[in-house]
Design an enzyme around this catalytic site. Structure first.
Site, mmCIF file in Angstrom:
data_model
loop_
_atom_site.group_PDB
_atom_site.id
_atom_site.type_symbol
_atom_site.label_atom_id
_atom_site.label_comp_id
_atom_site.label_asym_id
_atom_site.label_seq_id
_atom_site.Cartn_x
_atom_site.Cartn_y
_atom_site.Cartn_z
ATOM 1 C CB SER A 72 -0.859 0.049 1.266
ATOM 2 O OG SER A 72 -1.767 -0.995 1.282
ATOM 3 C CG HIS B 261 -1.742 -0.415 -4.477
ATOM 4 N ND1 HIS B 261 -1.926 0.907 -4.142
ATOM 5 C CD2 HIS B 261 -2.244 -1.136 -3.438
ATOM 6 C CE1 HIS B 261 -2.498 0.976 -2.966
ATOM 7 N NE2 HIS B 261 -2.719 -0.242 -2.523
ATOM 8 C CD GLU C 204 -1.446 3.971 -6.648
ATOM 9 O OE1 GLU C 204 -1.517 3.264 -5.624
ATOM 10 O OE2 GLU C 204 -1.409 5.214 -6.597
ATOM 11 C CG ASN D 10 -3.064 3.897 0.429
ATOM 12 O OD1 ASN D 10 -4.251 4.040 0.723
ATOM 13 N ND2 ASN D 10 -2.560 2.738 0.054
#
Ligand code: CAA
Ligand code: NAD
Length: 283
Positions: A119, A140, A152, A190
């Site tokens: 993450s 991701h 991602e 994130n």
């Protein structure tokens, strides 16, 4: 290179979802975890989601069986020796991840791509512990994996164009939309999402409002599908804390300071939905 077979390391909520979407798309999949118990839990979750797809008419019983038949479980990393692509989805901890990558680098064929579903941890540093840094990349997925369209794709500074192109093609073969980003703390997803969640936790900590009220404000006021505290419980509060720590350390800016209440919940083992208690209690 075109990927035909994959191994997913970690059969938790992300690993089981990643294994499922690859198997549903016709790839040969091996799913790895430390214990038989963790593997069975991951498989049971996958079976539950597939059964729901059958009930809703999105897939036939035969397609469900064929999907499950494409997944083999194993607790031995050595079974990665015939894989084209390995996707690591173990706990968000740099030491654990780098050990897994060092082992995979020894075990997998020379052509294999090693991807991480991290993450927030630096892909460049993970790539650097291997002898094939150009074949390491961030892949991701978003939670829940079978539902969310985004992958991602994070390029380490060493990632080759060929590796990127192969992963982009694999993500499209899963029916996902890959988006290319560079390797900075929290990437794009994130870096933007987690400070919002952390701020929502500060509003609980400072007594601004109850968790239900905060979630209601963001759901009804901002049209978010889940309020930030429900989402934090869903992601896992341990994962949220690890990501905030990476942002705080990576940028050295106090705006990323993890909320003390988040730290306290994680210390108490209140990890959200997966542990039965977080900002809410789950039966
Ligand atoms: N696994 C697989 N499918 C699931 C699921 C799960 N855990 N949870 C729900 N679904 C599916 C269901 O099959 C359901 O479809 P049907 O009803 O047609 O069967 C569909 O999703 C909608 O579910 P619900 O009606 O039960 O609930 P909902 O409308 O609230 O949708 C949701 C659920 C899709 C999860 C939605 O609430 C949502 O989009 N929430 C936000 C999710 C999000 O932000 N994810 C990103 C997290 S951050 C991240 O992943 C990155 C990171 O590194 C931390
Ligand atoms: P989880 O706690 O549900 O699952 C982690 C699994 O990894 C567990 O089953 C554990 O037994 C296994 N594991 C730990 N060490 C291992 C090892 N050395 N070898 C094999 N298996 C091992 O965690 P999760 O939520 O699935 O997260 C996994 C990764 O995905 C983390 O890096 C996380 O940051 C990332 N991620 C999480 C989310 C999310 O919303 N939870 C979203 C995107 C990415």
């Amino acid at each position: 290179m075109t990927i035909k077979n994959v191994m997913v390391i970690g059969a938790g909520q992300m690993g089981s979802g990643i294994a499922q979407v690859f198997a549903q798309s016709g790839f040969d999949v091996k799913l790895n975890d430390l214990s038989e118990e963790a593997l069975q839990k991951g498989l049971a979750h996958m079976e539950k989601i597939l059964s729901r797809n059958v009930e809703k008419g999105r897939m036939t019983e035969d397609e469900k069986t064929a999907t499950l038949n494409r997944v083999q479980t194993t607790s031995s990393l050595n079974d990665a020796s015939d894989r084209d692509l390995v996707i690591e989805a173990v706990v968000e901890n740099m030491d654990v991840k780098t050990k897994v990558f060092q082992q995979l680098d020894q075990i997998t064929p020379k052509h294999a791509i090693l991807a991480t579903n991290t993450s927030s941890l630096p892909i460049t540093d993970i790539a650097a512990v291997t002898d094939r840094p150009d074949q390491v990349i961030g892949m991701h997925f978003m939670n829940p994996v079978p539902v969310m369209k985004l992958v991602e794709v994070i390029r380490a500074i060493q990632t080759s164009d060929e590796t990127y192109a192969t992963i982009e093609e694999a993500a499209k073969a899963l029916g996902k939309t890959p988006v290319e980003v560079n390797d900075y703390p929290g990437f794009v997803s994130n870096r933007i999402l987690m400070p919002m969640i952390n701020e929502a936790i500060y509003t609980v900590y400072e007594g601004v409002a109850e968790p239900e009220a905060i979630d209601e404000v963001m759901k009804l006021g901002m049209n978010h599908p889940m309020g930030p505290l429900t989402l934090a419980d869903f992601i896992g509060l341990d994962t949220c804390l690890y990501i905030m720590e990476v942002l705080y350390e990576g940028f050295g800016d106090s705006k990323y300071r993890p909320c003390p209440l988040l730290k306290k919940y994680v210390s108490a083992g209140w990890l959200g939905k997966k542990s039965g208690r977080g900002f809410y209690v789950y039966e």
